[in-house]
Design a protein around this motif. Structure first.
Motif, PDB file in Angstrom:
ATOM      1  N   GLY A 109       2.098 -25.230 -21.554  1.00 37.20           N
ATOM      2  CA  GLY A 109       2.794 -23.988 -21.242  1.00 37.20           C
ATOM      3  C   GLY A 109       2.145 -23.220 -20.111  1.00 37.20           C
ATOM      4  N   ARG A 110       2.969 -22.431 -19.428  1.00 42.04           N
ATOM      5  CA  ARG A 110       2.552 -21.686 -18.238  1.00 42.04           C
ATOM      6  C   ARG A 110       2.101 -20.276 -18.608  1.00 42.04           C
ATOM      7  NH1 ARG A 110       7.795 -20.635 -15.287  1.00 42.04           N
ATOM      8  NH2 ARG A 110       8.090 -19.487 -17.225  1.00 42.04           N
ATOM      9  N   ARG A 111       1.117 -19.784 -17.867  1.00 43.18           N
ATOM     10  CA  ARG A 111       0.760 -18.370 -17.986  1.00 43.18           C
ATOM     11  C   ARG A 111       0.165 -17.867 -16.685  1.00 43.18           C
ATOM     12  NH1 ARG A 111      -4.451 -18.008 -22.012  1.00 43.18           N
ATOM     13  NH2 ARG A 111      -5.526 -19.894 -21.363  1.00 43.18           N
ATOM     14  N   LEU A 112       0.349 -16.583 -16.457  1.00 42.88           N
ATOM     15  CA  LEU A 112      -0.321 -15.918 -15.346  1.00 42.88           C
ATOM     16  C   LEU A 112      -1.764 -15.622 -15.724  1.00 42.88           C
ATOM     17  CD1 LEU A 112       2.509 -13.559 -14.173  1.00 42.88           C
ATOM     18  CD2 LEU A 112       1.129 -14.946 -12.616  1.00 42.88           C
ATOM     19  N   PHE A 113      -2.618 -15.728 -14.743  1.00 43.40           N
ATOM     20  CA  PHE A 113      -4.059 -15.642 -14.962  1.00 43.40           C
ATOM     21  C   PHE A 113      -4.643 -14.856 -13.794  1.00 43.40           C
ATOM     22  CE2 PHE A 113      -8.366 -17.476 -14.649  1.00 43.40           C
ATOM     23  CZ  PHE A 113      -8.761 -17.464 -15.981  1.00 43.40           C
ATOM     24  N   GLN A 114      -5.593 -13.972 -14.070  1.00 43.43           N
ATOM     25  CA  GLN A 114      -6.186 -13.181 -12.985  1.00 43.43           C
ATOM     26  C   GLN A 114      -7.667 -12.974 -13.249  1.00 43.43           C
ATOM     27  OE1 GLN A 114      -4.420  -9.281 -12.322  1.00 43.43           O
ATOM     28  NE2 GLN A 114      -4.799  -9.440 -10.134  1.00 43.43           N
ATOM     29  N   LYS A 115      -8.473 -13.346 -12.287  1.00 41.71           N
ATOM     30  CA  LYS A 115      -9.919 -13.208 -12.397  1.00 41.71           C
ATOM     31  C   LYS A 115     -10.400 -11.992 -11.610  1.00 41.71           C
ATOM     32  CE  LYS A 115     -12.462 -16.904 -12.240  1.00 41.71           C
ATOM     33  NZ  LYS A 115     -13.138 -18.142 -11.774  1.00 41.71           N
ATOM     34  N   ALA A 116     -11.671 -11.705 -11.775  1.00 36.00           N
ATOM     35  CA  ALA A 116     -12.285 -10.598 -11.037  1.00 36.00           C
ATOM     36  C   ALA A 116     -13.673 -11.010 -10.593  1.00 36.00           C
ATOM     37  CB  ALA A 116     -12.368  -9.349 -11.901  1.00 36.00           C
ATOM     38  N   ASN A 117     -14.146 -10.430  -9.512  1.00 41.43           N
ATOM     39  CA  ASN A 117     -15.527 -10.570  -9.064  1.00 41.43           C
ATOM     40  C   ASN A 117     -16.249  -9.259  -9.331  1.00 41.43           C
ATOM     41  OD1 ASN A 117     -15.170 -13.203  -7.947  1.00 41.43           O
ATOM     42  ND2 ASN A 117     -14.117 -12.258  -6.213  1.00 41.43           N
ATOM     43  N   GLY A 118     -17.503  -9.344  -9.731  1.00 37.05           N
ATOM     44  CA  GLY A 118     -18.294  -8.127  -9.897  1.00 37.05           C
ATOM     45  C   GLY A 118     -18.804  -7.879 -11.301  1.00 37.05           C
ATOM     46  N   TYR A 119     -18.308  -8.631 -12.301  1.00 39.22           N
ATOM     47  CA  TYR A 119     -18.850  -8.501 -13.651  1.00 39.22           C
ATOM     48  C   TYR A 119     -20.070  -9.419 -13.748  1.00 39.22           C
ATOM     49  CZ  TYR A 119     -14.698  -5.898 -14.967  1.00 39.22           C
ATOM     50  OH  TYR A 119     -13.710  -4.942 -15.051  1.00 39.22           O
ATOM     51  N   VAL A 120     -21.250  -8.825 -13.639  1.00 40.46           N
ATOM     52  CA  VAL A 120     -22.491  -9.589 -13.619  1.00 40.46           C
ATOM     53  C   VAL A 120     -22.763 -10.195 -14.989  1.00 40.46           C
ATOM     54  CG1 VAL A 120     -24.993  -9.448 -13.261  1.00 40.46           C
ATOM     55  CG2 VAL A 120     -23.411  -8.197 -11.749  1.00 40.46           C
TER      56      VAL A 120
ATOM     57  N   GLY B 101      -1.323 -21.919  -2.196  1.00 39.50           N
ATOM     58  CA  GLY B 101      -2.409 -21.079  -2.680  1.00 39.50           C
ATOM     59  C   GLY B 101      -1.919 -19.981  -3.603  1.00 39.50           C
ATOM     60  N   LYS B 102      -2.766 -18.949  -3.776  1.00 38.70           N
ATOM     61  CA  LYS B 102      -2.460 -17.867  -4.717  1.00 38.70           C
ATOM     62  C   LYS B 102      -1.544 -16.798  -4.126  1.00 38.70           C
ATOM     63  CE  LYS B 102      -7.008 -18.172  -6.980  1.00 38.70           C
ATOM     64  NZ  LYS B 102      -8.231 -17.395  -7.315  1.00 38.70           N
ATOM     65  N   ALA B 103      -1.515 -16.657  -2.803  1.00 35.97           N
ATOM     66  CA  ALA B 103      -0.811 -15.535  -2.173  1.00 35.97           C
ATOM     67  C   ALA B 103       0.662 -15.858  -1.965  1.00 35.97           C
ATOM     68  CB  ALA B 103      -1.478 -15.189  -0.853  1.00 35.97           C
ATOM     69  N   ASN B 104       1.345 -16.221  -3.056  1.00 40.50           N
ATOM     70  CA  ASN B 104       2.757 -16.572  -2.930  1.00 40.50           C
ATOM     71  C   ASN B 104       3.594 -15.926  -4.029  1.00 40.50           C
ATOM     72  OD1 ASN B 104       1.896 -18.050  -5.109  1.00 40.50           O
ATOM     73  ND2 ASN B 104       2.417 -20.056  -4.254  1.00 40.50           N
ATOM     74  N   THR B 105       3.195 -14.722  -4.433  1.00 38.08           N
ATOM     75  CA  THR B 105       3.956 -13.988  -5.439  1.00 38.08           C
ATOM     76  C   THR B 105       4.436 -12.669  -4.876  1.00 38.08           C
ATOM     77  OG1 THR B 105       1.910 -13.050  -6.342  1.00 38.08           O
ATOM     78  CG2 THR B 105       2.769 -15.035  -7.410  1.00 38.08           C
TER      79      THR B 105
ATOM     80  N   LEU C 183     -17.044  -5.218  -7.032  1.00 35.27           N
ATOM     81  CA  LEU C 183     -15.945  -5.406  -7.987  1.00 35.27           C
ATOM     82  C   LEU C 183     -14.619  -5.562  -7.253  1.00 35.27           C
ATOM     83  CD1 LEU C 183     -15.574  -5.506 -11.086  1.00 35.27           C
ATOM     84  CD2 LEU C 183     -14.960  -3.079 -10.985  1.00 35.27           C
ATOM     85  N   MET C 184     -13.873  -6.597  -7.616  1.00 34.99           N
ATOM     86  CA  MET C 184     -12.628  -6.884  -6.902  1.00 34.99           C
ATOM     87  C   MET C 184     -11.711  -7.755  -7.765  1.00 34.99           C
ATOM     88  SD  MET C 184     -12.083  -8.790  -3.234  1.00 34.99           S
ATOM     89  CE  MET C 184     -12.408 -10.420  -3.907  1.00 34.99           C
ATOM     90  N   LEU C 185     -10.428  -7.425  -7.737  1.00 34.85           N
ATOM     91  CA  LEU C 185      -9.425  -8.256  -8.392  1.00 34.85           C
ATOM     92  C   LEU C 185      -9.034  -9.410  -7.492  1.00 34.85           C
ATOM     93  CD1 LEU C 185      -6.864  -5.759  -9.985  1.00 34.85           C
ATOM     94  CD2 LEU C 185      -8.154  -7.524 -11.190  1.00 34.85           C
ATOM     95  N   GLU C 186      -8.954 -10.601  -8.061  1.00 34.44           N
ATOM     96  CA  GLU C 186      -8.388 -11.722  -7.332  1.00 34.44           C
ATOM     97  C   GLU C 186      -6.875 -11.722  -7.512  1.00 34.44           C
ATOM     98  OE1 GLU C 186     -10.144 -15.462  -8.235  1.00 34.44           O
ATOM     99  OE2 GLU C 186     -12.195 -14.779  -7.838  1.00 34.44           O
ATOM    100  N   ALA C 187      -6.181 -12.468  -6.689  1.00 37.59           N
ATOM    101  CA  ALA C 187      -4.732 -12.558  -6.803  1.00 37.59           C
ATOM    102  C   ALA C 187      -4.362 -13.280  -8.092  1.00 37.59           C
ATOM    103  CB  ALA C 187      -4.153 -13.307  -5.606  1.00 37.59           C
TER     104      ALA C 187
END
Length: 601
Positions: A542-553, A420-424, A527-531
């Motif tokens: 190619g690889r990249r880090l990506f981060q989503k958020a909840n709360g932007y309607v 999953g995501k919680a491995n950094t 509003l919350m940051l995801e991992a």
């Protein structure tokens, strides 16, 4: 409060945001009202009971803010190969500025392409194969590069600085890395700068730091550019209407804080340009930032216009098995598996015997200085499913391992091997020297500082700081203890009007008639940051880090909804912003913005 008189006959708009808690970007207190949009502009803000529109957004109980302006990004390649500038566009950003730190891809002769690619790969951690596969190279000049950006639809608005490394290589070729510019070189730089400003450059970005190196280890070619060269460029900018100069520097290797800021002061005072200097708390010199702010304040009191560009959280590397680095990157057993795919490596690492070997063996000598810190477990923290960017020192991997009686290597290995995501693992290297973010808070509140340093589009395998708007709105406004919070009006101003004005984009960042219809509708409570997570969706896989958020309607760009609940709508109304943009004139005789200022934090 900025309002429009709607007490007469019915008025028509294309879209109205109804009943939201409006934070207009000026720093004024929030209030409940409506925002009407026609075409790409805001046409009215207030109690718009007599206004109608075919599309309405019910913002009851939600925040309504200007779109955010991120003035420090590195999407210089991504704007060529991609329509959506993620992750920035997932965090309320509606305008980005490219060309920072002096790296970019124009102007560029065909024979110099590899040199600029190596610079971007080394400085901004964008793999060479990604760049070479993604760039179309339909340009040589900077104006032609802007035309290529403009020809492709995007989700956000895009502005650009002329990158000094590209300019210097264009003018000097191989000599750019070693020689001082000749009068002939300076004449060409002057001409190209004027050409770039006429085509739409906001200004100029450069680097004077030893930490910026190409992928082959060479220093950035602008490192030792002489003052005459910088003054030539700044003067050309002045003659073309003015702009901003972003100067990334470090205070070492004979460059003292006083010397570097004195140079910036001379550039600003003699040419009238705004100078921006990225400013953070460096852990090796944890009090330097205080002197930097003191010197900036003194220079500005003498007539300069210098801004410290700051970030609201600790800057650091994310470590993971799918990322550029992790604590076992230099383990001989792990190095022997580098040729395998990530899935194959992880399968082998699940073998208890191999895992034990990787955990216990001595790493090889680090080939790069930064890699010497890969076993500094006292400064490493589990990122977790809910990211924590201000962890307590006793939550470090070293402290936790000691409490449960195991080696820190074993705990780090366990975290990295999770699914999953919680491995950094988070390893901060700036703004966290004191085990908290108090230095970042002081910089944020300083009147001579402006937000930036998100580096969107760069550092694909180690950093994902383009999400800082969401962090700022949650950590500093909502989640810290009450006495340590920043106010919503202050933060929205800092994310929108303050950054837009600093960059010369005075037509956005405010919810007022005549301004660009770049708008966010935000559920602040949710509003919350995801991992952070890893995606392999760049050119050539190619690889990249990506981060989503909840709360932007909803996020609107130029009057169109580009994201709903964090999902793209398919609309791509972003524009190339060519040059400085003036403040819109009042549209109703009642709009007076000359004294708009941020309220205290």
């Amino acid at each position: 409060m900025i309002m429009s008189d709607s007490s007469f006959s019915t008025q028509h708009a294309d879209l109205i945001v109804r009943g939201g808690t409006i934070l207009d970007g000026s720093g004024s207190a929030e209030w409940v009202g409506d925002v009407a949009v026609r075409g790409e502009e805001i046409v009215a803000v207030g109690q718009l009971n007599d206004w109608v529109a075919p599309t309405e957004i019910d913002a009851t109980g939600l925040l309504v803010t200007p779109g955010f302006v991120d003035i420090h990004t590195h999407y210089d390649g991504q704007v060529i190969w991609e329509e959506r500038l993620v992750p920035s566009s997932l965090h309320g950003v509606t305008t980005v500025v490219l060309g920072n730190c002096g790296v970019g891809f124009a102007p560029c002769r065909e024979e110099d392409r590899d040199r600029l690619v190596n610079l971007m790969e080394g400085i901004e951690d964008i793999p060479e194969i990604v760049i070479t596969e993604g760039l179309t190279w339909e340009w040589e000049s900077y104006p032609e590069y802007l035309d290529c950006i403009e020809a492709r639809p995007h989700d956000l608005n895009i502005a650009s600085l002329l990158p000094h490394s590209a300019l210097r290589v264009f003018a000097m070729g191989e000599r750019a890395a070693t020689d001082a510019a000749t009068p002939e070189d300076l004449a060409l730089m002057d001409r190209v700068t004027r050409e770039a400003m006429a085509a739409g450059a906001l200004g100029f970005g450069t680097s004077r730091t030893i930490f910026h190196r190409s992928s082959d280890g060479n220093c950035v070619p602008t490192l030792s550019a002489e003052e005459a060269e910088l003054m030539t460029i700044a003067t050309a900018m002045k003659d073309c209407g003015g702009g901003v100069m972003e100067i990334a520097t470090t205070y070492d290797e004979g460059k003292s804080i006083v010397q570097e800021l004195a140079l910036m002061e001379r550039l600003s005072c003699e040419t009238g340009q705004t100078v921006m200097a990225p400013t953070v708390q460096i852990h090796s010199n944890p009090r330097d930032w205080q002197q930097v702010l003191q010197e900036i304040a003194a220079a500005n009191a003498r007539g300069a216009r210098i801004l410290g560009q700051v970030t609201p959280r600790g800057v650091g590397m994310l470590l993971g098995l799918d990322l550029s680095m992790h604590p076992f990157s230099l383990s001989p057993t792990y190095l022997a598996m580098e040729h395998l795919t990530p899935t194959e490596r992880k399968t082998k690492l699940r073998d208890p015997a191999i895992a034990q070997q990787v955990i216990q063996e001595t790493p090889i000598d680090p080939p790069q200085p930064i890699m010497a810190q890969l076993r500094d477990f006292a400064n490493m923290f589990e990122m977790g499913a809910v990211p924590n960017y201000e962890p307590a020192p006793d939550d470090s991997i070293a402290a936790r391992a000691q409490r449960i009686g195991i080696p820190p290597e074993a705990l780090a290995f366990d975290i990295l091997m999770r699914d999953g995501k919680a491995n950094t693992i988070f390893m901060p290297f700036s703004n966290y020297a004191d085990g908290n973010l108090d230095a970042a808070l002081t910089m944020l509140k300083d009147p001579n500082c402006v937000l930036g340093l998100g580096d969107g589009g760069a550092h694909c395998g180690v950093i994902c700081d383009a999400s800082y708007p969401t962090f700022l709105l949650t950590h500093w406004v909502r989640d810290r203890p009450k006495g340590e919070r920043l106010s919503l009006p202050f933060v929205i101003n800092a994310l929108s009007h303050a950054t837009a004005t600093a960059a010369g984009l005075e037509d956005r960042g405010l919810l007022a008639p005549g301004f660009r219809a770049d708008i966010n509708v935000i559920d602040h409570d949710a509003l919350m940051l995801e991992a952070p997570e890893v995606k392999f969706d760049l050119p050539a896989g190619g690889r990249r880090l990506f981060q989503k958020a909840n709360g932007y309607v909803a996020t609107l760009v130029n009057g169109q909804v580009v994201y709903r609940q964090g999902e793209a709508t398919g609309a791509l109304p972003g524009k190339l912003v060519r040059g400085r943009q003036p403040r819109p004139e009042a549209t109703d005789g009642k709009l007076h913005l000359s004294d708009v200022l941020a309220v205290p934090a």
